[in-house]
Design a protein around this motif. Sequence first.
Motif, PDB file in Angstrom:
ATOM      1  N   SER A 202       6.911   1.230   4.774  1.00 54.56           N
ATOM      2  CA  SER A 202       8.056   1.430   3.887  1.00 54.56           C
ATOM      3  C   SER A 202       7.657   1.185   2.424  1.00 54.56           C
ATOM      4  O   SER A 202       7.965   1.990   1.533  1.00 54.56           O
ATOM      5  CB  SER A 202       9.180   0.473   4.286  1.00 54.56           C
ATOM      6  OG  SER A 202      10.262   0.610   3.409  1.00 54.56           O
ATOM      7  N   ARG A 203       6.926   0.075   2.202  1.00 54.07           N
ATOM      8  CA  ARG A 203       6.504  -0.272   0.843  1.00 54.07           C
ATOM      9  C   ARG A 203       5.511   0.756   0.292  1.00 54.07           C
ATOM     10  O   ARG A 203       5.627   1.227  -0.830  1.00 54.07           O
ATOM     11  CB  ARG A 203       5.883  -1.675   0.859  1.00 54.07           C
ATOM     12  CG  ARG A 203       5.615  -2.252  -0.536  1.00 54.07           C
ATOM     13  CD  ARG A 203       5.200  -3.697  -0.486  1.00 54.07           C
ATOM     14  NE  ARG A 203       3.876  -3.877   0.084  1.00 54.07           N
ATOM     15  CZ  ARG A 203       3.630  -4.437   1.269  1.00 54.07           C
ATOM     16  NH1 ARG A 203       4.646  -4.857   2.016  1.00 54.07           N
ATOM     17  NH2 ARG A 203       2.406  -4.587   1.720  1.00 54.07           N
ATOM     18  N   LYS A 204       4.536   1.123   1.139  1.00 52.97           N
ATOM     19  CA  LYS A 204       3.495   2.070   0.733  1.00 52.97           C
ATOM     20  C   LYS A 204       4.098   3.451   0.456  1.00 52.97           C
ATOM     21  O   LYS A 204       3.700   4.142  -0.482  1.00 52.97           O
ATOM     22  CB  LYS A 204       2.449   2.160   1.852  1.00 52.97           C
ATOM     23  CG  LYS A 204       1.069   2.545   1.354  1.00 52.97           C
ATOM     24  CD  LYS A 204       0.023   2.205   2.407  1.00 52.97           C
ATOM     25  CE  LYS A 204      -1.344   2.758   2.036  1.00 52.97           C
ATOM     26  NZ  LYS A 204      -1.814   2.356   0.709  1.00 52.97           N
ATOM     27  N   PHE A 205       5.063   3.855   1.273  1.00 51.09           N
ATOM     28  CA  PHE A 205       5.733   5.154   1.110  1.00 51.09           C
ATOM     29  C   PHE A 205       6.422   5.202  -0.257  1.00 51.09           C
ATOM     30  O   PHE A 205       6.288   6.171  -1.003  1.00 51.09           O
ATOM     31  CB  PHE A 205       6.754   5.353   2.236  1.00 51.09           C
ATOM     32  CG  PHE A 205       7.092   6.786   2.507  1.00 51.09           C
ATOM     33  CD1 PHE A 205       6.512   7.465   3.567  1.00 51.09           C
ATOM     34  CD2 PHE A 205       7.995   7.475   1.704  1.00 51.09           C
ATOM     35  CE1 PHE A 205       6.812   8.814   3.826  1.00 51.09           C
ATOM     36  CE2 PHE A 205       8.306   8.807   1.946  1.00 51.09           C
ATOM     37  CZ  PHE A 205       7.701   9.478   3.013  1.00 51.09           C
ATOM     38  N   GLN A 206       7.164   4.128  -0.561  1.00 48.50           N
ATOM     39  CA  GLN A 206       7.887   4.059  -1.839  1.00 48.50           C
ATOM     40  C   GLN A 206       6.915   4.102  -3.018  1.00 48.50           C
ATOM     41  O   GLN A 206       7.126   4.823  -4.001  1.00 48.50           O
ATOM     42  CB  GLN A 206       8.712   2.764  -1.888  1.00 48.50           C
ATOM     43  CG  GLN A 206       9.565   2.598  -3.139  1.00 48.50           C
ATOM     44  CD  GLN A 206      10.765   3.529  -3.186  1.00 48.50           C
ATOM     45  OE1 GLN A 206      11.533   3.618  -2.244  1.00 48.50           O
ATOM     46  NE2 GLN A 206      10.916   4.255  -4.285  1.00 48.50           N
ATOM     47  N   GLU A 207       5.815   3.336  -2.910  1.00 47.75           N
ATOM     48  CA  GLU A 207       4.821   3.261  -3.993  1.00 47.75           C
ATOM     49  C   GLU A 207       4.174   4.621  -4.260  1.00 47.75           C
ATOM     50  O   GLU A 207       4.056   5.050  -5.399  1.00 47.75           O
ATOM     51  CB  GLU A 207       3.714   2.255  -3.630  1.00 47.75           C
ATOM     52  CG  GLU A 207       4.094   0.808  -3.833  1.00 47.75           C
ATOM     53  CD  GLU A 207       3.056  -0.140  -3.231  1.00 47.75           C
ATOM     54  OE1 GLU A 207       1.975   0.331  -2.804  1.00 47.75           O
ATOM     55  OE2 GLU A 207       3.332  -1.347  -3.184  1.00 47.75           O
ATOM     56  N   GLU A 208       3.736   5.287  -3.197  1.00 50.44           N
ATOM     57  CA  GLU A 208       2.956   6.512  -3.360  1.00 50.44           C
ATOM     58  C   GLU A 208       3.815   7.766  -3.553  1.00 50.44           C
ATOM     59  O   GLU A 208       3.491   8.632  -4.362  1.00 50.44           O
ATOM     60  CB  GLU A 208       2.010   6.714  -2.162  1.00 50.44           C
ATOM     61  CG  GLU A 208       0.908   5.673  -2.100  1.00 50.44           C
ATOM     62  CD  GLU A 208      -0.163   6.015  -1.074  1.00 50.44           C
ATOM     63  OE1 GLU A 208      -0.450   7.199  -0.866  1.00 50.44           O
ATOM     64  OE2 GLU A 208      -0.715   5.074  -0.482  1.00 50.44           O
ATOM     65  N   VAL A 209       4.886   7.870  -2.777  1.00 50.75           N
ATOM     66  CA  VAL A 209       5.690   9.099  -2.807  1.00 50.75           C
ATOM     67  C   VAL A 209       6.759   9.042  -3.906  1.00 50.75           C
ATOM     68  O   VAL A 209       7.224  10.065  -4.387  1.00 50.75           O
ATOM     69  CB  VAL A 209       6.333   9.367  -1.420  1.00 50.75           C
ATOM     70  CG1 VAL A 209       7.122  10.662  -1.397  1.00 50.75           C
ATOM     71  CG2 VAL A 209       5.257   9.413  -0.336  1.00 50.75           C
ATOM     72  N   GLY A 210       7.111   7.819  -4.299  1.00 51.50           N
ATOM     73  CA  GLY A 210       8.088   7.683  -5.382  1.00 51.50           C
ATOM     74  C   GLY A 210       9.522   7.700  -4.894  1.00 51.50           C
ATOM     75  O   GLY A 210      10.467   7.725  -5.681  1.00 51.50           O
TER      76      GLY A 210
END
Length: 230
Positions: free
Chosen positions: A158-166
């Motif tokens: 969830s955190r990585k998705f938000q960071e990378e995909v915006g």
Amino acid sequence: MNILLVDDEPLELEQLEYLILKKFPNWKIFKAQDASIALQIVKQHDIFLAFLDIQIPGKTGLELAKELSQSYTIDIIMVTAYQNFEYAQTSIRLGVVDYITKPIIEDELMALLNRYERIGRYSEQIVNALKIIHQEYSEKLTLNYLASKIHINPAYLSRKFQEEVGMGFSEYLNDFRLKEAQKMLIEFPDLSISTISERCGFNSQHYFSQIFRKMTGQSPRDYRLRETFH
């Protein structure tokens, strides 16, 4: 990012390769002139996106698409010289993400490829997550399911998705589903709003219509009428 091009016409392969590399010089292109060579390439390399010509010797492009979608997570785009409604319907049923007609127009190809522009910069985990979303968006997808498929912790994903995909996972999934619904509304005028809503993975037509209006400023029915007669 690894891309597979399948066409029995060498000149068509070269033109498609040229146009893709002009925009994305770092992408790695694999080419095949029939289904058996294509399958060998897919077994040996992690292919993210495949362009399949429908008319190829041996197995057709649609048969190859069916086999690839059953065994691999690959975004598939069909290429055809025919504006054929049945081909389009079959493609959608197979989970093909889009299709383009020959002769390929550069602007149309670029519009289609723009959705993959950022993917080239994503980590492998996010690329794999997006591949599953693009393939299975019509199913009941959850963050936990996605995390288990790529073998990582849901909170970390969830955190990585938000960071990378915006944007968050749910927001991205809804956005992708709505874009697919927009295409279906135009390409399949005989399909009911309810059927399109269901095929794009929405729980109810009411919810689908609500977020469709929020995104486009109009109802699915009005959008279809406006775009069809535009």
